[in-house]
Design a protein around this motif. Structure first.
Motif, PDB file in Angstrom:
ATOM      1  N   VAL A 218       3.835  45.192 -21.205  1.00  0.00           N
ATOM      2  CA  VAL A 218       2.482  45.239 -21.766  1.00  0.00           C
ATOM      3  C   VAL A 218       1.442  45.175 -20.650  1.00  0.00           C
ATOM      4  O   VAL A 218       1.750  44.856 -19.500  1.00  0.00           O
ATOM      5  CB  VAL A 218       2.239  44.082 -22.767  1.00  0.00           C
ATOM      6  N   VAL A 219       0.198  45.485 -21.015  1.00  0.00           N
ATOM      7  CA  VAL A 219      -0.908  45.415 -20.063  1.00  0.00           C
ATOM      8  C   VAL A 219      -1.737  44.164 -20.330  1.00  0.00           C
ATOM      9  O   VAL A 219      -1.892  43.736 -21.475  1.00  0.00           O
ATOM     10  CB  VAL A 219      -1.814  46.664 -20.155  1.00  0.00           C
ATOM     11  N   LYS A 220      -2.255  43.598 -19.259  1.00  0.00           N
ATOM     12  CA  LYS A 220      -3.195  42.482 -19.352  1.00  0.00           C
ATOM     13  C   LYS A 220      -4.579  43.012 -19.000  1.00  0.00           C
ATOM     14  O   LYS A 220      -4.760  43.689 -17.987  1.00  0.00           O
ATOM     15  CB  LYS A 220      -2.803  41.353 -18.399  1.00  0.00           C
ATOM     16  N   LEU A 221      -5.574  42.691 -19.846  1.00  0.00           N
ATOM     17  CA  LEU A 221      -6.930  43.202 -19.666  1.00  0.00           C
ATOM     18  C   LEU A 221      -7.877  42.092 -19.237  1.00  0.00           C
ATOM     19  O   LEU A 221      -7.675  40.919 -19.572  1.00  0.00           O
ATOM     20  CB  LEU A 221      -7.433  43.824 -20.973  1.00  0.00           C
ATOM     21  N   ASN A 222      -8.939  42.481 -18.524  1.00  0.00           N
ATOM     22  CA  ASN A 222     -10.013  41.536 -18.225  1.00  0.00           C
ATOM     23  C   ASN A 222     -11.153  41.710 -19.228  1.00  0.00           C
ATOM     24  O   ASN A 222     -11.036  42.474 -20.195  1.00  0.00           O
ATOM     25  CB  ASN A 222     -10.495  41.693 -16.779  1.00  0.00           C
ATOM     26  N   GLU A 223     -12.263  41.016 -18.984  1.00  0.00           N
ATOM     27  CA  GLU A 223     -13.383  41.057 -19.929  1.00  0.00           C
ATOM     28  C   GLU A 223     -14.048  42.432 -19.993  1.00  0.00           C
ATOM     29  O   GLU A 223     -14.759  42.749 -20.958  1.00  0.00           O
ATOM     30  CB  GLU A 223     -14.421  39.988 -19.562  1.00  0.00           C
ATOM     31  N   LYS A 224     -13.794  43.283 -18.993  1.00  0.00           N
ATOM     32  CA  LYS A 224     -14.341  44.645 -18.994  1.00  0.00           C
ATOM     33  C   LYS A 224     -13.381  45.640 -19.643  1.00  0.00           C
ATOM     34  O   LYS A 224     -13.622  46.843 -19.588  1.00  0.00           O
ATOM     35  CB  LYS A 224     -14.641  45.083 -17.565  1.00  0.00           C
ATOM     36  N   GLU A 225     -12.319  45.143 -20.248  1.00  0.00           N
ATOM     37  CA  GLU A 225     -11.290  45.994 -20.852  1.00  0.00           C
ATOM     38  C   GLU A 225     -10.587  46.845 -19.804  1.00  0.00           C
ATOM     39  O   GLU A 225     -10.085  47.936 -20.103  1.00  0.00           O
ATOM     40  CB  GLU A 225     -11.888  46.888 -21.944  1.00  0.00           C
ATOM     41  N   GLU A 226     -10.527  46.347 -18.574  1.00  0.00           N
ATOM     42  CA  GLU A 226      -9.784  47.004 -17.512  1.00  0.00           C
ATOM     43  C   GLU A 226      -8.403  46.362 -17.393  1.00  0.00           C
ATOM     44  O   GLU A 226      -8.236  45.158 -17.612  1.00  0.00           O
ATOM     45  CB  GLU A 226     -10.519  46.873 -16.188  1.00  0.00           C
ATOM     46  N   ILE A 227      -7.411  47.172 -17.035  1.00  0.00           N
ATOM     47  CA  ILE A 227      -6.064  46.648 -16.849  1.00  0.00           C
ATOM     48  C   ILE A 227      -5.990  45.963 -15.485  1.00  0.00           C
ATOM     49  O   ILE A 227      -6.293  46.569 -14.454  1.00  0.00           O
ATOM     50  CB  ILE A 227      -5.018  47.774 -16.920  1.00  0.00           C
ATOM     51  N   VAL A 228      -5.577  44.715 -15.499  1.00  0.00           N
ATOM     52  CA  VAL A 228      -5.494  43.972 -14.233  1.00  0.00           C
ATOM     53  C   VAL A 228      -4.061  43.570 -13.900  1.00  0.00           C
ATOM     54  O   VAL A 228      -3.789  43.103 -12.786  1.00  0.00           O
ATOM     55  CB  VAL A 228      -6.390  42.709 -14.271  1.00  0.00           C
TER      56      VAL A 228
END
Length: 339
Positions: A143-153
């Motif tokens: 799975v992907v983890k997102l930051n508050e900007k909806e970017e994959i980190v």
């Protein structure tokens, strides 16, 4: 735009069907998996495709007929076909680097054992897009983890604790795929291996460390073709989509019906003969098959097969099969005789 398609694996989970035919060329709803995948990606991108690079395995298995089929697929989309070979099964990152001569400019990388339905625009602010699907059991997926900007980190494989419910489906867009090539070269040079293989994720992680922006592209449907059960299910779902889309010629004009009926949706290929048969719903039958005294539903039959005295459901039958029997849920590979 380019499309890079690694497809060197032989598909052991779909045996016996992949003993003679590469898994990406097994038909679903009348078209090989890889043909449907590439066409659907091209439709989503909605821009000219200049090149499609296919990474194949052993020429003894991925032979001239495979190359011809893929070259015709590329030509149908107005693109050049490039053929590369992966001589050892050394992972996704290694497979991509086998096509390094084509790794420049904007490109989509897609693994040819899945099908999608999607409709979205690529984010112009992103350096890359990872296509994902919301799933009920994220602990079973990467799975992907997102930051508050909806970017994959971060990419997390089968997380024990909840990270997100957006599973990576194996399709990626890179604004300049040369950047990924550089990071994968670092992976190869430093022998960064997981499970004995070089992985695309290590190249992606290198890009993230250098500040490249990754966004998600969420697909509406993600259909696997990993084994017999899910391939039959995918065939059923794809037939439903094609019917809803108003797809023409799902039943060829050359089909012969003798005291038989077809319950839609079905795909019935050229020169198929149906005698005393009820076919459907959710059945695909390839060209030049003959079906006699049979009831078949929710099943997939490839080409040049003869089926008699059958009551089939959730069945998958290969090419050049002769079947006469009363088993219901079966999986028979090419050139088999079962009576």
């Amino acid at each position: 735009m380019k499309i890079i398609v690694p497809m060197a694996g032989r598909g052991s989970r779909l045996r016996p069907h992949t003993l003679t035919v590469p898994k990406p060329l097994i038909p679903v709803a009348g078209q090989p998996i890889v043909h449907r995948l590439v066409k659907d990606i091209a439709k989503v991108l909605n821009q000219p495709i200049e090149e499609i690079a296919f990474v194949l395995g052993d020429p003894a298995f991925f032979g001239d007929d495979v190359v011809e089929s893929l070259t015709e697929l590329a030509a149908e989309l107005g693109a050049k076909a490039s053929i590369y070979r992966q001589d050892q099964p050394l992972g996704t990152g290694h497979a991509i680097m086998c096509a390094k001569e084509s790794l420049s400019g904007p490109a989509v990388i897609a693994y040819a054992d899945t099908l999608i339905r999607a409709d979205f625009n690529l984010d112009p602010e992103a350096d890359a897009v990872i296509w994902v699907k919301q799933v009920d059991e994220p602990e079973a997926y990467g799975v992907v983890k997102l930051n508050e900007k909806e970017e994959i980190v971060e990419l997390v494989e089968k997380p024990k604790d909840f990270v997100s419910d957006l599973a990576v489906i194996g399709i990626y867009y890179f604004k300049d795929v040369n950047v990924l090539k550089q990071e994968l070269q670092v992976v190869l040079d430093n022998n960064i291996i997981h499970g004995g293989e070089y992985q695309i994720n290590d190249g992606i992680k290198g890009m993230m460390k250098k500040g490249k922006v990754f966004k998600t592209g969420e697909v509406e449907e993600w259909m696997d073709c990993g084994n017999k059960a899910v391939t039959v299910e995918t065939n059923t779902r794809m037939l439903g989509f094609l019917q809803a889309d108003g797809e023409e010629q799902m039943v060829a004009e050359s089909v012969t019906l003798e005291n038989s009926k077809i319950i839609e949706p079905c795909f019935i290929g050229q020169n198929v003969i149906l005698k005393n048969a009820t076919i459907g719903p959710n059945v695909s039958i390839g060209n030049d098959c003959t079906v006699t005294d049979a009831t078949i539903k929710n099943s997939l039959i490839q080409t040049n097969s003869v089926i008699k005295n059958a009551n089939l459901e959730e069945a998958m039958i290969g090419n050049h099969v002769h079947y006469d029997g009363h088993f219901k849920t079966i999986s028979i590979g090419d050139y088999s005789v079962l009576a």
